[in-house]
Design a protein around this motif. Structure first.
Motif, mmCIF file in Angstrom:
data_model
loop_
_atom_site.group_PDB
_atom_site.id
_atom_site.type_symbol
_atom_site.label_atom_id
_atom_site.label_comp_id
_atom_site.label_asym_id
_atom_site.label_seq_id
_atom_site.Cartn_x
_atom_site.Cartn_y
_atom_site.Cartn_z
ATOM 1 N N SER A 152 -49.732 -21.839 2.452
ATOM 2 C CA SER A 152 -50.314 -20.781 3.274
ATOM 3 C C SER A 152 -49.463 -20.592 4.532
ATOM 4 N N MET A 153 -49.654 -19.456 5.184
ATOM 5 C CA MET A 153 -48.948 -19.230 6.441
ATOM 6 C C MET A 153 -49.349 -20.282 7.476
ATOM 7 N N ARG A 154 -50.604 -20.696 7.461
ATOM 8 C CA ARG A 154 -51.036 -21.721 8.422
ATOM 9 C C ARG A 154 -50.308 -23.043 8.192
ATOM 10 N N THR A 155 -50.176 -23.438 6.952
ATOM 11 C CA THR A 155 -49.446 -24.679 6.651
ATOM 12 C C THR A 155 -47.998 -24.560 7.093
ATOM 13 N N MET A 156 -47.390 -23.421 6.809
ATOM 14 C CA MET A 156 -45.993 -23.213 7.190
ATOM 15 C C MET A 156 -45.846 -23.201 8.701
ATOM 16 N N ALA A 157 -46.768 -22.578 9.419
ATOM 17 C CA ALA A 157 -46.717 -22.549 10.881
ATOM 18 C C ALA A 157 -46.827 -23.962 11.453
ATOM 19 N N GLN A 158 -47.770 -24.736 10.942
ATOM 20 C CA GLN A 158 -47.933 -26.115 11.410
ATOM 21 C C GLN A 158 -46.678 -26.937 11.132
ATOM 22 N N THR A 159 -46.065 -26.703 9.978
ATOM 23 C CA THR A 159 -44.842 -27.423 9.617
ATOM 24 C C THR A 159 -43.693 -27.050 10.547
ATOM 25 N N ILE A 160 -43.568 -25.774 10.898
ATOM 26 C CA ILE A 160 -42.498 -25.366 11.821
ATOM 27 C C ILE A 160 -42.702 -26.007 13.193
ATOM 28 N N VAL A 161 -43.931 -26.014 13.691
ATOM 29 C CA VAL A 161 -44.199 -26.628 14.999
ATOM 30 C C VAL A 161 -43.893 -28.120 14.949
ATOM 31 N N GLN A 162 -44.314 -28.799 13.895
ATOM 32 C CA GLN A 162 -44.038 -30.234 13.778
ATOM 33 C C GLN A 162 -42.541 -30.503 13.661
ATOM 34 N N THR A 163 -41.841 -29.680 12.902
ATOM 35 C CA THR A 163 -40.390 -29.833 12.769
ATOM 36 C C THR A 163 -39.709 -29.642 14.119
ATOM 37 N N PHE A 201 -47.479 -18.495 17.059
ATOM 38 C CA PHE A 201 -48.341 -18.625 15.886
ATOM 39 C C PHE A 201 -49.819 -18.504 16.269
ATOM 40 N N ALA A 202 -50.207 -19.116 17.368
ATOM 41 C CA ALA A 202 -51.605 -19.041 17.805
ATOM 42 C C ALA A 202 -52.010 -17.597 18.087
ATOM 43 N N HIS A 203 -51.119 -16.821 18.670
ATOM 44 C CA HIS A 203 -51.405 -15.410 18.965
ATOM 45 C C HIS A 203 -51.799 -14.649 17.698
ATOM 46 N N HIS A 204 -51.216 -15.007 16.579
ATOM 47 C CA HIS A 204 -51.461 -14.317 15.306
ATOM 48 C C HIS A 204 -52.486 -15.037 14.437
ATOM 49 N N ASN A 205 -53.205 -16.001 15.009
ATOM 50 C CA ASN A 205 -54.213 -16.787 14.280
ATOM 51 C C ASN A 205 -53.584 -17.591 13.137
ATOM 52 N N LEU A 206 -52.331 -17.980 13.317
ATOM 53 C CA LEU A 206 -51.630 -18.733 12.275
ATOM 54 C C LEU A 206 -51.723 -20.239 12.464
ATOM 55 N N LEU A 207 -52.279 -20.674 13.564
ATOM 56 C CA LEU A 207 -52.554 -22.095 13.743
ATOM 57 C C LEU A 207 -54.062 -22.260 13.753
ATOM 58 N N ASP A 208 -54.559 -23.122 12.904
ATOM 59 C CA ASP A 208 -55.984 -23.411 12.834
ATOM 60 C C ASP A 208 -56.302 -24.384 13.960
#
Length: 185
Positions: free
Chosen positions: A118-129, A147-154
């Motif tokens: 999902s986009m959320r998983t990918m967003a979290q992975t980019i931030v962690q990376t 990502f948070a602005h676009h609701n992509l981080l849960d």
């Protein structure tokens, strides 16, 4: 080989848009000639509207899926993914971070992911990376904000690492205050 399902269609297209724009920004006219257009040489005319990476009103809906080239809740899913990663790129490069660092973390974040991402998983992975590759840089914070602005981080899954400081350095037998973003003791 298992890249399918989930939001992989829009993620793949948004990444392609990002790469085109990242490259374009490295050319002499790129930063000045519609830098947020994916493919400045194609579209944005009477035949095809083209794609943009400045769709700041787009919001991720976790109840929906995002295949390639599909409008979801009034926005193209490809643009929903391309916008925050390219906006992070623009902010980081503007702050003096080399383009190569941003490109590197976007590529490195792709490893180990497979079907159904999902986009959320990918967003979290980019931030962690970003945290792992550039722990002292602004990379993770900038990506997290975009990502948070676009609701992509849960927000229920994403916890920012606290920044803790103690001043001055403690020595045995003395007391000092301890503070962090959000409080102190």
């Amino acid at each position: 080989p298992s890249w399918s399902g989930g939001d992989t269609g829009a993620i793949g297209e948004g990444l392609g848009d990002y790469w085109a724009a990242s490259y374009s920004c490295s050319t002499s006219n790129g930063p000045a000639f519609h830098p947020t257009w994916a493919f400045t040489w194609d579209g944005h005319n009477g035949f095809w509207d083209g794609r943009d990476m400045d769709q700041l009103g787009a919001r991720y809906n976790p109840a929906r899926s995002y295949p390639a080239h599909t409008m979801v809740d009034g926005y193209n899913g490809d643009e929903l993914w391309g916008t925050p990663i390219f906006q992070a790129f623009l902010e980081l490069v503007s702050a003096g971070v080399p383009r190569e660092e941003v490109d590197t973390l976007v590529v490195e974040a792709q490893f180990g992911l497979g079907a159904g991402v999902s986009m959320r998983t990918m967003a979290q992975t980019i931030v962690q990376t970003a945290r792992e590759l550039y722990p002292n840089g602004p990379h993770a914070g900038v990506f997290a904000n975009k990502f948070a602005h676009h609701n992509l981080l849960d927000s229920s899954l994403y916890v920012s690492a606290p920044q803790i400081t103690a001043e001055p350095v403690s020595t045995p037998g003395t007391s000092n205050s301890l503070s962090w973003a959000g409080g102190s003791i």
